[in-house]
Design a protein around this motif. Structure first.
Motif, PDB file in Angstrom:
ATOM      1  N   ARG A  35      12.433  26.465   7.369  1.00  0.00           N
ATOM      2  CA  ARG A  35      11.112  25.998   6.941  1.00  0.00           C
ATOM      3  C   ARG A  35      10.203  27.187   6.687  1.00  0.00           C
ATOM      4  NH1 ARG A  35       8.132  21.847  10.498  1.00  0.00           N
ATOM      5  NH2 ARG A  35       8.387  23.395  12.161  1.00  0.00           N
ATOM      6  N   PRO A  36       9.630  27.314   5.486  1.00  0.00           N
ATOM      7  CA  PRO A  36       8.624  28.355   5.266  1.00  0.00           C
ATOM      8  C   PRO A  36       7.375  28.054   6.084  1.00  0.00           C
ATOM      9  CG  PRO A  36       8.747  26.890   3.381  1.00  0.00           C
ATOM     10  CD  PRO A  36       9.866  26.496   4.292  1.00  0.00           C
ATOM     11  N   GLU A  37       6.621  29.076   6.362  1.00  0.00           N
ATOM     12  CA  GLU A  37       5.389  28.904   7.131  1.00  0.00           C
ATOM     13  C   GLU A  37       4.326  28.209   6.291  1.00  0.00           C
ATOM     14  OE1 GLU A  37       1.408  29.569   8.558  1.00  0.00           O
ATOM     15  OE2 GLU A  37       2.230  30.464   6.725  1.00  0.00           O
ATOM     16  N   GLN A  38       3.587  27.277   6.916  1.00  0.00           N
ATOM     17  CA  GLN A  38       2.494  26.580   6.254  1.00  0.00           C
ATOM     18  C   GLN A  38       1.404  26.290   7.266  1.00  0.00           C
ATOM     19  OE1 GLN A  38       2.988  23.364   3.124  1.00  0.00           O
ATOM     20  NE2 GLN A  38       2.300  22.073   4.799  1.00  0.00           N
ATOM     21  N   ASN A  39       0.261  26.900   7.084  1.00  0.00           N
ATOM     22  CA  ASN A  39      -0.903  26.675   7.954  1.00  0.00           C
ATOM     23  C   ASN A  39      -0.563  26.829   9.436  1.00  0.00           C
ATOM     24  OD1 ASN A  39      -2.485  26.041   5.654  1.00  0.00           O
ATOM     25  ND2 ASN A  39      -1.788  23.904   5.730  1.00  0.00           N
ATOM     26  N   SER A  70      19.079  20.253   0.002  1.00  0.00           N
ATOM     27  CA  SER A  70      19.875  20.713  -1.129  1.00  0.00           C
ATOM     28  C   SER A  70      19.105  20.727  -2.446  1.00  0.00           C
ATOM     29  CB  SER A  70      21.155  19.871  -1.272  1.00  0.00           C
ATOM     30  OG  SER A  70      20.840  18.508  -1.418  1.00  0.00           O
ATOM     31  N   ALA A  71      18.094  19.858  -2.592  1.00  0.00           N
ATOM     32  CA  ALA A  71      17.387  19.754  -3.868  1.00  0.00           C
ATOM     33  C   ALA A  71      16.060  20.497  -3.896  1.00  0.00           C
ATOM     34  CB  ALA A  71      17.160  18.287  -4.231  1.00  0.00           C
ATOM     35  N   GLY A  72      15.690  21.168  -2.828  1.00  0.00           N
ATOM     36  CA  GLY A  72      14.444  21.910  -2.841  1.00  0.00           C
ATOM     37  C   GLY A  72      13.733  21.862  -1.510  1.00  0.00           C
ATOM     38  N   LEU A  73      12.414  21.814  -1.570  1.00  0.00           N
ATOM     39  CA  LEU A  73      11.595  21.724  -0.367  1.00  0.00           C
ATOM     40  C   LEU A  73      11.157  20.277  -0.159  1.00  0.00           C
ATOM     41  CD1 LEU A  73       9.323  24.896  -0.504  1.00  0.00           C
ATOM     42  CD2 LEU A  73      10.921  24.287   1.303  1.00  0.00           C
ATOM     43  N   TYR A  74      11.322  19.800   1.061  1.00  0.00           N
ATOM     44  CA  TYR A  74      11.021  18.403   1.406  1.00  0.00           C
ATOM     45  C   TYR A  74       9.697  18.392   2.159  1.00  0.00           C
ATOM     46  CZ  TYR A  74      12.885  13.656   2.150  1.00  0.00           C
ATOM     47  OH  TYR A  74      13.121  12.306   2.109  1.00  0.00           O
ATOM     48  N   THR A 119       0.849  -1.188   0.000  1.00  0.00           N
ATOM     49  CA  THR A 119       0.000   0.000   0.000  1.00  0.00           C
ATOM     50  C   THR A 119       0.885   1.239   0.000  1.00  0.00           C
ATOM     51  OG1 THR A 119      -1.658  -1.179   1.333  1.00  0.00           O
ATOM     52  CG2 THR A 119      -1.862   1.231   1.174  1.00  0.00           C
ATOM     53  N   HIS A 120       0.718   2.089  -1.020  1.00  0.00           N
ATOM     54  CA  HIS A 120       1.456   3.343  -1.077  1.00  0.00           C
ATOM     55  C   HIS A 120       0.753   4.389  -0.211  1.00  0.00           C
ATOM     56  CE1 HIS A 120       3.694   1.479  -4.192  1.00  0.00           C
ATOM     57  NE2 HIS A 120       2.830   1.689  -5.173  1.00  0.00           N
ATOM     58  N   VAL A 121       1.535   5.159   0.541  1.00  0.00           N
ATOM     59  CA  VAL A 121       0.963   6.197   1.406  1.00  0.00           C
ATOM     60  C   VAL A 121       1.798   7.472   1.316  1.00  0.00           C
ATOM     61  CG1 VAL A 121      -0.007   4.539   3.050  1.00  0.00           C
ATOM     62  CG2 VAL A 121       2.297   5.440   3.440  1.00  0.00           C
ATOM     63  N   ASN A 122       1.137   8.588   1.528  1.00  0.00           N
ATOM     64  CA  ASN A 122       1.789   9.884   1.765  1.00  0.00           C
ATOM     65  C   ASN A 122       1.537  10.298   3.204  1.00  0.00           C
ATOM     66  OD1 ASN A 122       2.660  10.284  -0.884  1.00  0.00           O
ATOM     67  ND2 ASN A 122       0.897  11.530  -1.456  1.00  0.00           N
ATOM     68  N   VAL A 123       2.588  10.692   3.925  1.00  0.00           N
ATOM     69  CA  VAL A 123       2.425  11.287   5.250  1.00  0.00           C
ATOM     70  C   VAL A 123       3.184  12.610   5.250  1.00  0.00           C
ATOM     71  CG1 VAL A 123       2.763  11.051   7.721  1.00  0.00           C
ATOM     72  CG2 VAL A 123       2.176   9.041   6.365  1.00  0.00           C
ATOM     73  N   PRO A 124       2.472  13.738   5.148  1.00  0.00           N
ATOM     74  CA  PRO A 124       3.133  15.038   5.036  1.00  0.00           C
ATOM     75  C   PRO A 124       3.686  15.526   6.369  1.00  0.00           C
ATOM     76  CG  PRO A 124       0.861  15.078   4.196  1.00  0.00           C
ATOM     77  CD  PRO A 124       1.019  13.832   5.002  1.00  0.00           C
ATOM     78  N   PHE A 125       4.596  16.511   6.274  1.00  0.00           N
ATOM     79  CA  PHE A 125       5.030  17.273   7.436  1.00  0.00           C
ATOM     80  C   PHE A 125       4.071  18.434   7.657  1.00  0.00           C
ATOM     81  CE2 PHE A 125       9.462  15.961   5.954  1.00  0.00           C
ATOM     82  CZ  PHE A 125       9.485  14.859   6.783  1.00  0.00           C
ATOM     83  N   ASP A 126       4.113  18.987   8.871  1.00  0.00           N
ATOM     84  CA  ASP A 126       3.287  20.166   9.120  1.00  0.00           C
ATOM     85  C   ASP A 126       3.754  21.361   8.292  1.00  0.00           C
ATOM     86  OD1 ASP A 126       5.644  20.625  10.515  1.00  0.00           O
ATOM     87  OD2 ASP A 126       4.687  21.017  12.441  1.00  0.00           O
ATOM     88  N   ALA A 127       5.045  21.392   7.945  1.00  0.00           N
ATOM     89  CA  ALA A 127       5.594  22.399   7.033  1.00  0.00           C
ATOM     90  C   ALA A 127       6.815  21.783   6.354  1.00  0.00           C
ATOM     91  CB  ALA A 127       5.980  23.672   7.782  1.00  0.00           C
ATOM     92  N   PRO A 128       7.054  22.085   5.081  1.00  0.00           N
ATOM     93  CA  PRO A 128       8.214  21.512   4.394  1.00  0.00           C
ATOM     94  C   PRO A 128       9.504  22.173   4.879  1.00  0.00           C
ATOM     95  CG  PRO A 128       7.146  23.108   2.978  1.00  0.00           C
ATOM     96  CD  PRO A 128       6.281  22.985   4.205  1.00  0.00           C
ATOM     97  N   PHE A 129      10.630  21.496   4.642  1.00  0.00           N
ATOM     98  CA  PHE A 129      11.919  22.096   5.007  1.00  0.00           C
ATOM     99  C   PHE A 129      12.851  22.100   3.805  1.00  0.00           C
ATOM    100  CE2 PHE A 129      12.619  17.579   5.966  1.00  0.00           C
ATOM    101  CZ  PHE A 129      13.880  17.343   5.452  1.00  0.00           C
TER     102      PHE A 129
END
Length: 394
Positions: free
Chosen positions: A139-143, A22-26, A9-19
């Motif tokens: 980390r940029p602000e997110q929600n 070196s390659a971008g926003l995680y 089963t593939h799943v996504n579990v996001p962070f409360d805000a990305p960080f």
């Protein structure tokens, strides 16, 4: 006992805000959750480090293992993984990683059959409170979450983690391409956190050797416990070793090269990436024989994290805290997840096998997120959508 089915089963579990890395926003984790079913009703749980390994499990690993004895790890591996000489010759180790994710489930089954936690199967616990670092990053602000985009904000965040959770072990990325910003942040953190706090850094290979010499010279006075991948190659780390006493770590598990060159000093690995728990234990033993340290990877969900807890509990050689992004995960696939440390530690689970159970509601939620949105991209450059982020090698 025979394996009757393997469910992926593939799943996504996001962070409360990305960080920023070196390659971008995680933004979070896209994983494959593995369930291995047997004819005796025992079900084992595994976790693949990236979702696309789950596709290999469905297409190649699962058909090879139907009818196999899940307690016979050697036979199961022989059915799925080519000899080392073949994978080394072709550069194709996807089957090794995919099987490593399933192998966690086989160990989980073994623990459930013998009704004992995994750490006992591995020889018993030398410790039961397992240390982890608290993570920091720009980390940029997110929600309403995140927003740590300055040295002051990152320092304030670490102080908050110490006050609220007793955290004194810190590791993080200061990756915005500005060496002066990293130096300023480290100085501010050390002054605010005091001499006793552990500070480890991770550059994701962002610096040139020239810049790394300068950065490490400036931050060495602030007692940096370790710097992960300050430059792109082991050869550059060996050269950098001539200029700095700060230890280095890496995610690249090339022990022979590290010994030959004298750097890096530590390996930081995901167990599936090493081919499973059995191969991980062999790798750690080899590290001990050659004087190289080891700790565990970050951004894993509760199944893999439980494996980390058990292996560290049973392995005297692992003395440094492992990485964690637990505080930023907004969910998990296991009951009572995600794991989160208090006073730097998490107790090893005492249930049979890995000691964790899937949460049906959470699995449904995060599987739907993957189905609706696809896997999360870890290479998103907010200034150039659809392109890889390019950091200058100053």
């Amino acid at each position: 006992m025979k394996i009757t089915d393997i469910k992926v089963t593939h799943v996504n579990v996001p962070f409360d805000a990305p960080f920023y890395w070196s390659a971008g926003l995680y933004p979070g984790a896209s994983k494959s959750i593995i369930e291995v079913f047997t004819d005796e009703g025992v079900v084992g749980l595994g976790e693949a480090p990236w979702w696309h390994f789950g596709e290999i499990i469905k297409e190649e690993i699962a058909p090879a293992l139907i009818g196999a004895d899940p307690l016979d790890l050697a036979d199961c591996e022989a059915r799925c993984v080519p000899p080392y000489q073949i994978t080394a010759n072709t550069g194709e180790n996807a089957a090794t990683v995919a099987f490593g994710a399933v192998e966690l489930a086989l160990w989980d089954i073994r623990g459930k059959v013998f009704d004992m936690p995994l750490y006992k199967l591995l020889g018993g616990a030398v410790r039961k409170d397992i240390p982890f670092t608290e993570y920091f990053a720009f980390r940029p602000e997110q929600n309403g979450a995140g927003g740590e985009m300055s040295p002051e904000a990152i320092t304030e965040y670490c102080l908050k983690m110490r006050e609220e959770h007793g955290s004194t072990f810190f590791e993080g990325k200061l990756i915005l391409g500005d060496p002066n910003l990293e130096i300023k942040t480290v100085k501010m953190m050390r002054e605010a956190l005091g001499d006793e706090a552990m500070i480890r850094l991770d550059s994701n290979m962002q610096w040139s050797l020239t810049t790394a010499r300068w950065v490490l010279r400036e931050i060495e006075q602030y007692n940096i416990r370790n710097y992960e991948d300050p430059v792109a190659t082991f050869e550059e780390m060996a050269e950098l070793r001539k200029h700095s006493i700060i230890p280095f770590s890496t995610h690249i598990p090339d022990l022979r090269r590290a010994v030959d060159l004298g750097a890096p000093d530590y390996f930081v690995c995901n167990f599936a990436a090493l081919g499973g728990i059995s191969n991980t234990m062999k790798f750690i033993a080899a590290c001990e024989a050659m004087g190289k340290g080891f700790w565990c990877y970050s951004n894993d969900l509760g199944i893999m994290t439980s494996a980390y807890l058990h292996v560290v509990a049973a392995t005297p050689w692992i003395t440094e805290p492992s990485q964690s992004l637990f505080r930023w995960q907004i969910g998990d696939v296991i009951e009572e997840g995600p794991f989160r440390q208090t006073n730097n530690v998490i107790p090893v689970p005492e249930g049979a096998g890995l000691g964790v159970k899937l949460c049906a509601e959470s699995m449904k939620r995060w599987a739907k997120d993957f189905e609706d949105n696809g896997p999360m991209s870890h290479f998103y450059d907010p200034k150039n959508p659809g392109r890889y982020r390019k950091l200058p090698l100053n």
